[in-house]
Design a protein around this motif. Sequence first.
Motif, PDB file in Angstrom:
ATOM      1  N   LYS A  19     -18.023  59.041  46.400  1.00 38.06           N
ATOM      2  CA  LYS A  19     -18.338  59.057  47.828  1.00 38.06           C
ATOM      3  C   LYS A  19     -17.067  59.131  48.661  1.00 38.06           C
ATOM      4  O   LYS A  19     -16.999  59.860  49.653  1.00 38.06           O
ATOM      5  CB  LYS A  19     -19.132  57.806  48.214  1.00 38.06           C
ATOM      6  N   ARG A  20     -16.049  58.375  48.251  1.00 36.22           N
ATOM      7  CA  ARG A  20     -14.793  58.372  48.993  1.00 36.22           C
ATOM      8  C   ARG A  20     -14.130  59.746  48.949  1.00 36.22           C
ATOM      9  O   ARG A  20     -13.628  60.235  49.965  1.00 36.22           O
ATOM     10  CB  ARG A  20     -13.853  57.300  48.430  1.00 36.22           C
ATOM     11  N   GLU A  21     -14.143  60.380  47.782  1.00 36.14           N
ATOM     12  CA  GLU A  21     -13.538  61.708  47.642  1.00 36.14           C
ATOM     13  C   GLU A  21     -14.269  62.734  48.514  1.00 36.14           C
ATOM     14  O   GLU A  21     -13.644  63.553  49.192  1.00 36.14           O
ATOM     15  CB  GLU A  21     -13.566  62.148  46.177  1.00 36.14           C
ATOM     16  N   MET A  22     -15.618  62.678  48.507  1.00 34.94           N
ATOM     17  CA  MET A  22     -16.398  63.632  49.288  1.00 34.94           C
ATOM     18  C   MET A  22     -16.218  63.396  50.792  1.00 34.94           C
ATOM     19  O   MET A  22     -16.127  64.339  51.577  1.00 34.94           O
ATOM     20  CB  MET A  22     -17.875  63.551  48.902  1.00 34.94           C
ATOM     21  N   ALA A  23     -16.180  62.129  51.187  1.00 34.04           N
ATOM     22  CA  ALA A  23     -15.977  61.815  52.605  1.00 34.04           C
ATOM     23  C   ALA A  23     -14.614  62.319  53.068  1.00 34.04           C
ATOM     24  O   ALA A  23     -14.468  62.836  54.179  1.00 34.04           O
ATOM     25  CB  ALA A  23     -16.099  60.307  52.825  1.00 34.04           C
ATOM     26  N   GLN A  24     -13.609  62.173  52.209  1.00 33.12           N
ATOM     27  CA  GLN A  24     -12.271  62.658  52.545  1.00 33.12           C
ATOM     28  C   GLN A  24     -12.272  64.177  52.707  1.00 33.12           C
ATOM     29  O   GLN A  24     -11.651  64.726  53.620  1.00 33.12           O
ATOM     30  CB  GLN A  24     -11.279  62.249  51.456  1.00 33.12           C
ATOM     31  N   GLU A  25     -12.992  64.863  51.830  1.00 35.47           N
ATOM     32  CA  GLU A  25     -13.082  66.327  51.921  1.00 35.47           C
ATOM     33  C   GLU A  25     -13.807  66.760  53.190  1.00 35.47           C
ATOM     34  O   GLU A  25     -13.402  67.726  53.857  1.00 35.47           O
ATOM     35  CB  GLU A  25     -13.805  66.875  50.678  1.00 35.47           C
TER      36      GLU A  25
ATOM     37  N   ARG B 231     -16.510  73.708  45.279  1.00 37.63           N
ATOM     38  CA  ARG B 231     -16.186  73.827  43.858  1.00 37.63           C
ATOM     39  C   ARG B 231     -16.158  72.470  43.162  1.00 37.63           C
ATOM     40  O   ARG B 231     -16.484  72.369  41.975  1.00 37.63           O
ATOM     41  CB  ARG B 231     -14.839  74.538  43.709  1.00 37.63           C
ATOM     42  N   ASP B 232     -15.785  71.431  43.903  1.00 34.68           N
ATOM     43  CA  ASP B 232     -15.737  70.095  43.305  1.00 34.68           C
ATOM     44  C   ASP B 232     -17.125  69.591  42.911  1.00 34.68           C
ATOM     45  O   ASP B 232     -17.252  68.695  42.068  1.00 34.68           O
ATOM     46  CB  ASP B 232     -15.096  69.095  44.277  1.00 34.68           C
ATOM     47  N   GLN B 233     -18.167  70.154  43.517  1.00 33.63           N
ATOM     48  CA  GLN B 233     -19.512  69.691  43.215  1.00 33.63           C
ATOM     49  C   GLN B 233     -19.953  70.077  41.804  1.00 33.63           C
ATOM     50  O   GLN B 233     -20.840  69.451  41.230  1.00 33.63           O
ATOM     51  CB  GLN B 233     -20.487  70.209  44.269  1.00 33.63           C
ATOM     52  N   ARG B 234     -19.337  71.104  41.257  1.00 37.38           N
ATOM     53  CA  ARG B 234     -19.629  71.445  39.859  1.00 37.38           C
ATOM     54  C   ARG B 234     -19.291  70.270  38.952  1.00 37.38           C
ATOM     55  O   ARG B 234     -20.061  69.896  38.062  1.00 37.38           O
ATOM     56  CB  ARG B 234     -18.810  72.660  39.414  1.00 37.38           C
ATOM     57  N   GLU B 235     -18.127  69.716  39.176  1.00 36.15           N
ATOM     58  CA  GLU B 235     -17.664  68.612  38.323  1.00 36.15           C
ATOM     59  C   GLU B 235     -18.530  67.373  38.520  1.00 36.15           C
ATOM     60  O   GLU B 235     -18.839  66.665  37.558  1.00 36.15           O
ATOM     61  CB  GLU B 235     -16.207  68.276  38.638  1.00 36.15           C
ATOM     62  N   ALA B 236     -18.945  67.112  39.774  1.00 37.24           N
ATOM     63  CA  ALA B 236     -19.766  65.928  40.046  1.00 37.24           C
ATOM     64  C   ALA B 236     -21.087  65.999  39.284  1.00 37.24           C
ATOM     65  O   ALA B 236     -21.527  65.018  38.675  1.00 37.24           O
ATOM     66  CB  ALA B 236     -20.026  65.801  41.545  1.00 37.24           C
ATOM     67  N   VAL B 237     -21.730  67.165  39.298  1.00 34.61           N
ATOM     68  CA  VAL B 237     -23.003  67.315  38.590  1.00 34.61           C
ATOM     69  C   VAL B 237     -22.786  67.275  37.076  1.00 34.61           C
ATOM     70  O   VAL B 237     -23.580  66.683  36.340  1.00 34.61           O
ATOM     71  CB  VAL B 237     -23.713  68.616  39.000  1.00 34.61           C
ATOM     72  N   SER B 238     -21.709  67.879  36.597  1.00 37.62           N
ATOM     73  CA  SER B 238     -21.420  67.847  35.158  1.00 37.62           C
ATOM     74  C   SER B 238     -21.227  66.409  34.678  1.00 37.62           C
ATOM     75  O   SER B 238     -21.697  66.032  33.592  1.00 37.62           O
ATOM     76  CB  SER B 238     -20.167  68.686  34.855  1.00 37.62           C
ATOM     77  N   ARG B 239     -20.544  65.601  35.478  1.00 31.81           N
ATOM     78  CA  ARG B 239     -20.364  64.188  35.125  1.00 31.81           C
ATOM     79  C   ARG B 239     -21.710  63.463  35.089  1.00 31.81           C
ATOM     80  O   ARG B 239     -21.951  62.611  34.234  1.00 31.81           O
ATOM     81  CB  ARG B 239     -19.422  63.496  36.115  1.00 31.81           C
TER      82      ARG B 239
END
Length: 291
Positions: free
Chosen positions: A240-246, A271-279
């Motif tokens: 959440k912190r990473e996404m809010a910063q973005e 592009r970062d959302q790919r990694e979030a869903v993969s995790r």
Amino acid sequence: MTITEFIKTDVKAALQAQGKLPYKLTLGAMSEHYKVSLTPVRHAIDELVDEGVIRRKDNGRLELVPDALKGRKVETPAPAAYEKNLEEQIRKDVIARSLQQDTEYLREQATAEKYGAGRTVVRQIFSRLAGAGLIEHVPRCGWRVRAFSEQDMHDYLDIREMLELKALDLARKHFDEDELREMLKTNRPARGSDQSRLDFDLHDYWIERCGNRYIREFFARYSPFYNALFNYAVIDEKVKREMAQEHCEIIECLLERDWKGARQALSNHIRDQREAVSRMIEYLNSNKLAS
């Protein structure tokens, strides 16, 4: 708020406001009034009996206790608060099944019994989830969960990035500085022990203002399913912190009219959302194997 909590609060609010209930004080009447199964009604009554609001007579019938709420402060529950909570629970279950490739049919009656809800309410929730692309209705079979495909996700994100960057370009002249500053307040990474604030509606701001109906139709058609998955993938405070910063980085670039910087920040964010869903997939699969 659970269904039981909603019923309890609603009963007390009605008693305090009117001194009586708009239905008979029986399990059947309450179940019909709240459109739920008997289980949450029974639990609510048990707790109201413990609190002294209702009592059981020797013959087993229920009656209200006069002045039981005198001097107490009772908050009126928001309309259908329990239904909103129920929909969120079912939505999470559906998304988990989708990510785990579990496409077993959902049955209205079985789901209603599982959550202690009425079948009519469950059918309405299923219809809304179908509208969001999470499930589909198959006549005489039930409701089928839409299986997640990692390749489909990558394909979607490729097209999404291209179209959303185009929307950002087209919407430039329609940005309002005050509105952008308000969005900064709703997207704040955590500081100290605070929780991050994250506004998932940020992307709609430029999509709605881009003036291109084909872009808007693409997102109206395909984004609900993936947005539900992406939002579900925000599983901890770090993400959440990473996404809010973005989000903040995109908005700050827009405020400074740094269009190139805004485009790059938005591209990185998508592009970062790919990694979030993969995790999230790895997390669910590991739990499935452990169970």
